[in-house]
Design an enzyme around this catalytic site. Structure first.
Site, PDB file in Angstrom:
ATOM      1  N   SER A 145       0.871  -1.183   0.000  1.00 52.20           N
ATOM      2  CA  SER A 145       0.000   0.000   0.000  1.00 52.20           C
ATOM      3  C   SER A 145       0.903   1.225   0.000  1.00 52.20           C
ATOM      4  CB  SER A 145      -0.852   0.001   1.274  1.00 52.20           C
ATOM      5  OG  SER A 145      -1.354   1.297   1.547  1.00 52.20           O
ATOM      6  N   TYR A 158      -2.004  -1.119  10.427  1.00 52.37           N
ATOM      7  CA  TYR A 158      -2.040  -1.292   8.967  1.00 52.37           C
ATOM      8  C   TYR A 158      -0.737  -0.795   8.332  1.00 52.37           C
ATOM      9  CZ  TYR A 158      -3.835  -0.965   4.155  1.00 52.37           C
ATOM     10  OH  TYR A 158      -4.022  -1.108   2.809  1.00 52.37           O
TER      11      TYR A 158
HETATM   12  P1  NAD Z   1     -11.479  -5.851   0.082  1.00 51.15           P
HETATM   13  O1  NAD Z   1     -11.937  -5.703   1.479  1.00 51.15           O
HETATM   14  O2  NAD Z   1     -12.484  -5.831  -1.002  1.00 51.15           O
HETATM   15  O3  NAD Z   1     -10.623  -7.170  -0.110  1.00 51.15           O
HETATM   16  C1  NAD Z   1      -9.930  -7.834   0.902  1.00 51.15           C
HETATM   17  C2  NAD Z   1     -10.229  -9.312   0.764  1.00 51.15           C
HETATM   18  O4  NAD Z   1      -9.410 -10.042   1.692  1.00 51.15           O
HETATM   19  C3  NAD Z   1     -11.687  -9.665   1.074  1.00 51.15           C
HETATM   20  O5  NAD Z   1     -12.219 -10.437   0.024  1.00 51.15           O
HETATM   21  C4  NAD Z   1     -11.596 -10.466   2.357  1.00 51.15           C
HETATM   22  O6  NAD Z   1     -12.579 -11.479   2.471  1.00 51.15           O
HETATM   23  C5  NAD Z   1     -10.205 -11.077   2.217  1.00 51.15           C
HETATM   24  N1  NAD Z   1      -9.669 -11.523   3.514  1.00 51.15           N
HETATM   25  C6  NAD Z   1      -9.639 -10.824   4.678  1.00 51.15           C
HETATM   26  N2  NAD Z   1      -9.100 -11.592   5.647  1.00 51.15           N
HETATM   27  C7  NAD Z   1      -8.784 -12.777   5.069  1.00 51.15           C
HETATM   28  C8  NAD Z   1      -8.206 -13.977   5.548  1.00 51.15           C
HETATM   29  N3  NAD Z   1      -7.838 -14.111   6.828  1.00 51.15           N
HETATM   30  N4  NAD Z   1      -8.011 -15.003   4.677  1.00 51.15           N
HETATM   31  C9  NAD Z   1      -8.391 -14.887   3.383  1.00 51.15           C
HETATM   32  N5  NAD Z   1      -8.941 -13.773   2.880  1.00 51.15           N
HETATM   33  C10 NAD Z   1      -9.139 -12.740   3.716  1.00 51.15           C
HETATM   34  O7  NAD Z   1     -10.424  -4.684  -0.130  1.00 51.15           O
HETATM   35  P2  NAD Z   1      -9.350  -4.448  -1.297  1.00 51.15           P
HETATM   36  O8  NAD Z   1      -9.215  -2.996  -1.450  1.00 51.15           O
HETATM   37  O9  NAD Z   1      -9.658  -5.271  -2.491  1.00 51.15           O
HETATM   38  O10 NAD Z   1      -8.026  -4.966  -0.585  1.00 51.15           O
HETATM   39  C11 NAD Z   1      -7.137  -5.889  -1.192  1.00 51.15           C
HETATM   40  C12 NAD Z   1      -5.717  -5.583  -0.751  1.00 51.15           C
HETATM   41  O11 NAD Z   1      -5.318  -4.333  -1.288  1.00 51.15           O
HETATM   42  C13 NAD Z   1      -5.512  -5.487   0.759  1.00 51.15           C
HETATM   43  O12 NAD Z   1      -4.279  -6.086   1.112  1.00 51.15           O
HETATM   44  C14 NAD Z   1      -5.464  -3.995   0.999  1.00 51.15           C
HETATM   45  O13 NAD Z   1      -4.736  -3.648   2.149  1.00 51.15           O
HETATM   46  C15 NAD Z   1      -4.753  -3.556  -0.270  1.00 51.15           C
HETATM   47  N6  NAD Z   1      -4.905  -2.132  -0.595  1.00 51.15           N
HETATM   48  C16 NAD Z   1      -6.121  -1.622  -0.953  1.00 51.15           C
HETATM   49  C17 NAD Z   1      -6.209  -0.284  -1.265  1.00 51.15           C
HETATM   50  C18 NAD Z   1      -7.517   0.347  -1.683  1.00 51.15           C
HETATM   51  O14 NAD Z   1      -7.580   1.587  -1.746  1.00 51.15           O
HETATM   52  N7  NAD Z   1      -8.553  -0.418  -1.979  1.00 51.15           N
HETATM   53  C19 NAD Z   1      -5.092   0.542  -1.186  1.00 51.15           C
HETATM   54  C20 NAD Z   1      -3.881  -0.006  -0.810  1.00 51.15           C
HETATM   55  C21 NAD Z   1      -3.798  -1.355  -0.525  1.00 51.15           C
END
Ligand code: NAD
Length: 261
Positions: A145, A158
């Site tokens: 991130s 985080y």
């Molecule tokens: P999201 O909440 O849609 O996706 C996260 C997914 O991880 C969900 O499907 C959830 O069920 C799954 N998950 C959570 N705990 C779990 C576990 N113990 N085992 C298996 N699966 C698990 O959000 P997203 O934005 O798609 O996030 C995906 C990744 O991207 C994350 O690592 C997040 O930190 C990172 N990220 C997102 C953003 C953003 O702006 N969306 C920015 C930077 C980083």
């Protein structure tokens, strides 16, 4: 499109929603056989697999909690049993919650560190072990991130987890470069996914986020999936240990944009 991805086997963790879902969809569209890992929403994932198949792709679902060592081992074994290999591992699953740092319980700290950092360690380790055993010059992609470098008050667990992911990736990249296993990070800025749903549904909160993005818009999941497809493909064959910031310029000190300072 990346022709070399045809027939490759990919695992994407946390792929029921958001970035993981977009990455799984893109890799399947490239012709990879994709294992869609999910935590709990079986029905949603089954529907997603049907959509991939209707579009001519190949995918299978596997439930696993990325914090559980045995479940991650089973996930890699399932990829091998189902599609015969593991060439691409995308460690994407992650969580976040807002708490002032002085009030953050050890339980909440551990929960985020376990999913975001330990989960990516377990996924990386099991994928690399498999690739070494089968002489596969694979690609491991970890989802960090912008908060692997931008401090984030109220999200100290985080930010610490993502900073950890950055060094996890760089260290593994250095260690396994001689085996031609590439390990890279993607570090997204603010992307329109369920993790941000509450924030982006609040017009004022969304406006505050937009001020932090020099390109002036919230990123789309497909824009992160494009980064993953490139890092998975042979087009990035000489790239390892990088952190690819896909953030509309968020890490470039937007406060200075108008020549201030
Ligand atoms: P999201 O909440 O849609 O996706 C996260 C997914 O991880 C969900 O499907 C959830 O069920 C799954 N998950 C959570 N705990 C779990 C576990 N113990 N085992 C298996 N699966 C698990 O959000 P997203 O934005 O798609 O996030 C995906 C990744 O991207 C994350 O690592 C997040 O930190 C990172 N990220 C997102 C953003 C953003 O702006 N969306 C920015 C930077 C980083």
């Amino acid at each position: 499109m990346y022709d070399d991805l045809k027939g490759k086997v990919a695992v994407v963790t946390g792929a029921a929603t958001g970035l993981g879902k977009a990455i799984a969809e893109r890799l399947a569209a490239e012709g990879a056989k994709v294992i869609v890992n999910y935590h709990s929403n079986k029905q949603g994932v089954d529907e997603f697999i049907s959509v991939i198949e209707e579009n001519g792709g190949t995918a299978a679902a596997f439930q696993a909690d990325v914090t559980k060592e045995e479940e991650i081992k089973s996930l890699v074994q399932f990829a091998s049993d189902t599609f015969g290999s593991l060439d691409i591992m995308v460690n994407n699953a992650g969580i976040e919650n807002e708490v002032p740092s002085a009030e953050l319980s050890l339980e909440e700290w551990n929960k985020v560190i376990n999913v975001n950092l330990t989960g990516m360690f377990l996924g990386s380790r099991e994928a690399i072990k498999y690739m070494l055993e089968h002489n596969i010059k694979g690609s491991v992609i970890n989802m960090a991130s912008v908060h692997d470098r931008i401090p984030w008050p109220h999200f100290v667990h985080y930010a610490a987890s993502k900073g950890g992911v950055k060094m996890l990736t760089e260290t593994l990249a250095l260690e396994y470069a001689p085996k031609r296993i590439r390990v890279n990070n993607i570090s997204p800025g603010a992307i329109d996914t369920p993790i941000n749903e509450e924030k982006f549904n609040d017009p004022q909160a969304k406006e505050e986020v937009l001020k932090l993005i020099p390109m002036g818009y919230i990123g789309k999941p497909e824009e992160i999936a494009a980064c993953a497809a490139w890092l998975a493909s042979a087009e990035s064959s000489y790239v390892t240990g990088i952190t690819l910031y896909a953030d509309g310029g968020m890490t470039k000190y937007p406060g200075f944009q108008a020549g201030k300072g």
